[in-house]
Enzyme design. Structure first.
Site, PDB file in Angstrom:
ATOM      1  N   ASP A  19     -61.910  32.648  30.770  1.00 40.92           N
ATOM      2  CA  ASP A  19     -61.810  33.991  31.346  1.00 40.92           C
ATOM      3  C   ASP A  19     -63.140  34.448  31.939  1.00 40.92           C
ATOM      4  OD1 ASP A  19     -62.842  34.022  28.659  1.00 40.92           O
ATOM      5  OD2 ASP A  19     -62.816  36.210  28.789  1.00 40.92           O
ATOM      6  N   GLU A  20     -63.076  35.472  32.762  1.00 35.38           N
ATOM      7  CA  GLU A  20     -64.231  36.227  33.254  1.00 35.38           C
ATOM      8  C   GLU A  20     -65.344  35.343  33.830  1.00 35.38           C
ATOM      9  OE1 GLU A  20     -64.106  40.341  30.828  1.00 35.38           O
ATOM     10  OE2 GLU A  20     -65.037  38.695  29.739  1.00 35.38           O
ATOM     11  N   VAL A  21     -64.956  34.373  34.644  1.00 34.82           N
ATOM     12  CA  VAL A  21     -65.951  33.572  35.367  1.00 34.82           C
ATOM     13  C   VAL A  21     -66.318  34.374  36.612  1.00 34.82           C
ATOM     14  CG1 VAL A  21     -66.434  31.356  36.448  1.00 34.82           C
ATOM     15  CG2 VAL A  21     -64.933  31.458  34.451  1.00 34.82           C
TER      16      VAL A  21
END
Length: 226
Positions: free
Chosen positions: A178-180
């Site tokens: 997530d949240e790259v």
């Protein structure tokens, strides 16, 4: 009950009845089953390390409430909290941004898995990659997650993690994904599929955050909404 977990849940219900009845419980038959198969709680020790006594206290409360999945978020920007004997550089003090040098040894990890199992709880560890990896990059001394060989290092770490407990005891491994959002964390999306294959190859289901990086859906993968 048909198995030890069922007995644990019945005993938990009985303990609740004892408390509600001020110690007096009439003769009764407990007929109970969970509405949800997955009754989880996540603890983020990547950002804030929690001493072993604190982790066990959480598991004690989870057992009282018949919860059955302990999602252990072990890595984040601030620290890689699980010992790696293959890549001990991840435990160097300079790799940590918070609570420097605070991590769980592999023996402590095994102790928590066993402690949870005694309470009918399955541990699902998470190594969150390729986002949330500042401590990882500091430990390895690399600038970005695209450095050649990084995909192999991560695969090795997941395989090492799987070696710490049998597949029937620890069937789920969380990959994060997530949240790259920042440049140093972007990598080839095929690498995420490679990591899931490594986990599947160890007989485990891979769990990923959704939304997150794209992954080959032909693999044994569970999407978890966040």
């Amino acid at each position: 009950s048909s198995d030890p977990r069922g007995e644990r849940y019945a005993r938990a219900t009985l303990a609740q009845l004892v408390k509600l009845g001020d110690g007096n419980v009439p003769c009764c038959r407990i007929v109970d089953w969970p509405a949800m198969r997955w009754r989880g709680f996540m603890n983020d020790c990547g950002r804030n390390y929690l001493e072993m006594e604190g982790v066990k206290a959480i598991l004690d409360v989870m057992g009282m409430y018949k919860m059955n999945i302990f999602h252990w978020h072990l890595t984040d920007y601030h620290g890689w909290r699980l010992e790696s004997k293959k890549y001990p550089c991840l435990q160097r003090p300079e790799a940590f941004l918070r609570q420097k040098g605070k991590y769980y040894t592999q023996e402590e990890f095994k102790e928590i898995v066993a402690y949870a199992g005694e309470r009918g709880i399955t541990v699902m560890p998470e190594l969150d990659v390729p986002g949330h990896t500042l401590s990882f990059r500091r430990g390895l001394g690399i600038g970005t997650m695209r450095e050649p060989g990084t995909q192999i290092v991560i695969s090795d770490l997941f395989k090492e993690l799987c070696s710490l407990a049998p597949a029937d005891v620890m069937p789920f491994i969380h990959l994060g994904t997530d949240e790259v959002r920042v440049y140093p964390e972007y990598c080839d999306e095929s690498w995420v599929t490679l990591w899931a294959k490594a986990v599947n190859g160890c007989g485990r289901k891979a769990v990923v955050w959704a939304p997150g990086m794209k992954i080959d859906k032909g693999l044994d993968v569970i999407d978890m909404a966040w």
